[in-house]
Design a protein around this motif. Structure first.
Motif, mmCIF file in Angstrom:
data_model
loop_
_atom_site.group_PDB
_atom_site.id
_atom_site.type_symbol
_atom_site.label_atom_id
_atom_site.label_comp_id
_atom_site.label_asym_id
_atom_site.label_seq_id
_atom_site.Cartn_x
_atom_site.Cartn_y
_atom_site.Cartn_z
ATOM 1 N N SER A 71 33.233 20.381 64.943
ATOM 2 C CA SER A 71 33.476 20.514 63.503
ATOM 3 C C SER A 71 33.989 19.197 62.919
ATOM 4 O O SER A 71 33.687 18.863 61.776
ATOM 5 N N THR A 72 34.745 18.440 63.720
ATOM 6 C CA THR A 72 35.260 17.150 63.264
ATOM 7 C C THR A 72 34.109 16.238 62.848
ATOM 8 O O THR A 72 34.154 15.616 61.788
ATOM 9 N N LYS A 73 33.071 16.183 63.653
ATOM 10 C CA LYS A 73 31.913 15.343 63.328
ATOM 11 C C LYS A 73 31.252 15.811 62.029
ATOM 12 O O LYS A 73 30.868 15.005 61.178
ATOM 13 N N MET A 74 31.127 17.121 61.864
ATOM 14 C CA MET A 74 30.498 17.659 60.652
ATOM 15 C C MET A 74 31.363 17.391 59.419
ATOM 16 O O MET A 74 30.850 17.066 58.350
ATOM 17 N N LEU A 75 32.678 17.506 59.573
ATOM 18 C CA LEU A 75 33.575 17.191 58.454
ATOM 19 C C LEU A 75 33.448 15.719 58.074
ATOM 20 O O LEU A 75 33.442 15.373 56.892
ATOM 21 N N PHE A 76 33.345 14.868 59.071
ATOM 22 C CA PHE A 76 33.174 13.442 58.815
ATOM 23 C C PHE A 76 31.885 13.213 58.022
ATOM 24 O O PHE A 76 31.861 12.454 57.044
ATOM 25 N N ASN A 77 30.801 13.900 58.406
ATOM 26 C CA ASN A 77 29.534 13.770 57.680
ATOM 27 C C ASN A 77 29.649 14.276 56.245
ATOM 28 O O ASN A 77 29.081 13.687 55.323
ATOM 29 N N LEU A 78 30.388 15.354 56.067
ATOM 30 C CA LEU A 78 30.594 15.903 54.723
ATOM 31 C C LEU A 78 31.361 14.901 53.855
ATOM 32 O O LEU A 78 30.978 14.642 52.709
ATOM 33 N N ILE A 79 32.422 14.316 54.393
ATOM 34 C CA ILE A 79 33.217 13.349 53.641
ATOM 35 C C ILE A 79 32.392 12.086 53.376
ATOM 36 O O ILE A 79 32.499 11.479 52.306
ATOM 37 N N ALA A 80 31.543 11.707 54.322
ATOM 38 C CA ALA A 80 30.674 10.545 54.114
ATOM 39 C C ALA A 80 29.740 10.778 52.928
ATOM 40 O O ALA A 80 29.488 9.856 52.136
ATOM 41 N N ALA A 81 29.239 11.989 52.779
ATOM 42 C CA ALA A 81 28.383 12.311 51.627
ATOM 43 C C ALA A 81 29.174 12.186 50.324
ATOM 44 O O ALA A 81 28.659 11.690 49.308
ATOM 45 N N LEU A 82 30.426 12.619 50.341
ATOM 46 C CA LEU A 82 31.278 12.480 49.158
ATOM 47 C C LEU A 82 31.533 11.009 48.850
ATOM 48 O O LEU A 82 31.551 10.598 47.684
ATOM 49 N N ASN A 83 31.720 10.209 49.892
ATOM 50 C CA ASN A 83 31.927 8.782 49.704
ATOM 51 C C ASN A 83 30.693 8.143 49.063
ATOM 52 O O ASN A 83 30.818 7.288 48.174
ATOM 53 N N ASP A 84 29.506 8.562 49.489
ATOM 54 C CA ASP A 84 28.273 8.058 48.874
ATOM 55 C C ASP A 84 28.233 8.401 47.388
ATOM 56 O O ASP A 84 27.751 7.604 46.574
ATOM 57 N N ALA A 85 28.754 9.577 47.025
ATOM 58 C CA ALA A 85 28.783 9.978 45.619
ATOM 59 C C ALA A 85 29.699 9.068 44.812
ATOM 60 O O ALA A 85 29.417 8.752 43.659
ATOM 61 N N VAL A 86 30.815 8.637 45.423
ATOM 62 C CA VAL A 86 31.715 7.697 44.748
ATOM 63 C C VAL A 86 30.987 6.373 44.523
ATOM 64 O O VAL A 86 31.039 5.803 43.435
ATOM 65 N N GLU A 87 30.298 5.913 45.551
ATOM 66 C CA GLU A 87 29.569 4.651 45.434
ATOM 67 C C GLU A 87 28.469 4.729 44.385
ATOM 68 O O GLU A 87 28.060 3.716 43.822
ATOM 69 N N ALA A 88 28.002 5.952 44.086
ATOM 70 C CA ALA A 88 26.965 6.156 43.069
ATOM 71 C C ALA A 88 27.561 6.316 41.668
ATOM 72 O O ALA A 88 26.836 6.605 40.724
ATOM 73 N N GLY A 89 28.896 6.157 41.540
ATOM 74 C CA GLY A 89 29.509 6.180 40.213
ATOM 75 C C GLY A 89 30.283 7.426 39.855
ATOM 76 O O GLY A 89 30.688 7.608 38.710
ATOM 77 N N ASN A 90 30.498 8.304 40.814
ATOM 78 C CA ASN A 90 31.298 9.507 40.573
ATOM 79 C C ASN A 90 32.721 9.282 41.067
ATOM 80 O O ASN A 90 32.993 8.341 41.790
ATOM 81 N N ARG A 91 33.619 10.169 40.660
ATOM 82 C CA ARG A 91 35.002 10.132 41.136
ATOM 83 C C ARG A 91 35.226 11.374 41.978
ATOM 84 O O ARG A 91 34.891 12.489 41.552
ATOM 85 N N VAL A 92 35.764 11.179 43.180
ATOM 86 C CA VAL A 92 36.032 12.304 44.078
ATOM 87 C C VAL A 92 37.514 12.312 44.418
ATOM 88 O O VAL A 92 38.065 11.303 44.859
ATOM 89 N N THR A 93 38.153 13.454 44.189
ATOM 90 C CA THR A 93 39.530 13.681 44.607
ATOM 91 C C THR A 93 39.480 14.662 45.764
ATOM 92 O O THR A 93 38.923 15.752 45.636
ATOM 93 N N LEU A 94 40.049 14.259 46.893
ATOM 94 C CA LEU A 94 40.083 15.111 48.078
ATOM 95 C C LEU A 94 41.521 15.539 48.337
ATOM 96 O O LEU A 94 42.378 14.709 48.650
ATOM 97 N N ASN A 95 41.772 16.841 48.186
ATOM 98 C CA ASN A 95 43.079 17.421 48.482
ATOM 99 C C ASN A 95 43.021 17.961 49.908
ATOM 100 O O ASN A 95 42.257 18.883 50.204
ATOM 101 N N TRP A 96 43.817 17.345 50.788
ATOM 102 C CA TRP A 96 43.834 17.688 52.207
ATOM 103 C C TRP A 96 45.091 18.504 52.483
ATOM 104 O O TRP A 96 46.194 17.974 52.476
ATOM 105 N N PHE A 97 44.925 19.801 52.700
ATOM 106 C CA PHE A 97 46.051 20.691 52.957
ATOM 107 C C PHE A 97 46.234 20.855 54.460
ATOM 108 O O PHE A 97 45.258 21.059 55.188
ATOM 109 N N HIS A 98 47.468 20.744 54.925
ATOM 110 C CA HIS A 98 47.759 20.862 56.350
ATOM 111 C C HIS A 98 49.135 21.481 56.530
ATOM 112 O O HIS A 98 50.025 21.309 55.702
ATOM 113 N N ASP A 99 49.290 22.200 57.635
ATOM 114 C CA ASP A 99 50.600 22.748 57.972
ATOM 115 C C ASP A 99 51.556 21.577 58.181
ATOM 116 O O ASP A 99 51.199 20.593 58.832
#
Length: 129
Positions: A71-99
């Motif tokens: 799942s770690t690898k898949m999460l990394f791929n998901l975040i990489a897609a979001l990063n590409d969206a930032v590079e394309a001119g969007n703004r991404v806020t990632l709220n990381w919730f953890h115990d």
């Protein structure tokens, strides 16, 4: 584009991508038998959505109590897609919730914030009394 909702199971997270509201959420635990089979279609739909965005502010909420190495690898791929969206001119806020006592999930979030500095990353400890 239609929103994407997948109910949580004991081994896979709830996926609640409200594309119309630019809000994407993952919650629960992630150790599906085949992480690529679970996340592949989710990431594909996410990429389709992100490809249609221009100048958008996308809010992402990830609250996973546990995830395995595949799942770690898949999460990394998901975040990489979001990063590409930032590079394309969007703004991404990632709220990381953890115990607040889970250093492993905290540290993975910190690694993500270092690997993808273009994403507005916010760490949120939960469980404070």
């Amino acid at each position: 584009m239609e929103n994407l909702y997948i109910a949580a199971t004991p081994s896979s997270p709830q996926v609640d991508f409200q594309f119309d509201a630019c809000t994407l959420s993952l919650r629960g635990e992630s150790y599906p038998e085949n992480a690529a089979a679970f996340y592949g279609p989710v990431i594909a739909q996410l990429k389709d959505y992100l490809g249609q965005q221009s100048g958008s502010h996308i809010e992402v909420n990830i609250a996973l109590a546990y995830f395995n190495s595949s799942s770690t690898k898949m999460l990394f791929n998901l975040i990489a897609a979001l990063n590409d969206a930032v590079e394309a001119g969007n703004r991404v806020t990632l709220n990381w919730f953890h115990d607040e006592d889970d250093d492993t999930i905290l540290e993975f979030g910190q690694e993500l914030s270092e690997d993808f500095p273009a994403i507005d990353f916010a760490s949120h400890p939960v469980g404070a009394t």
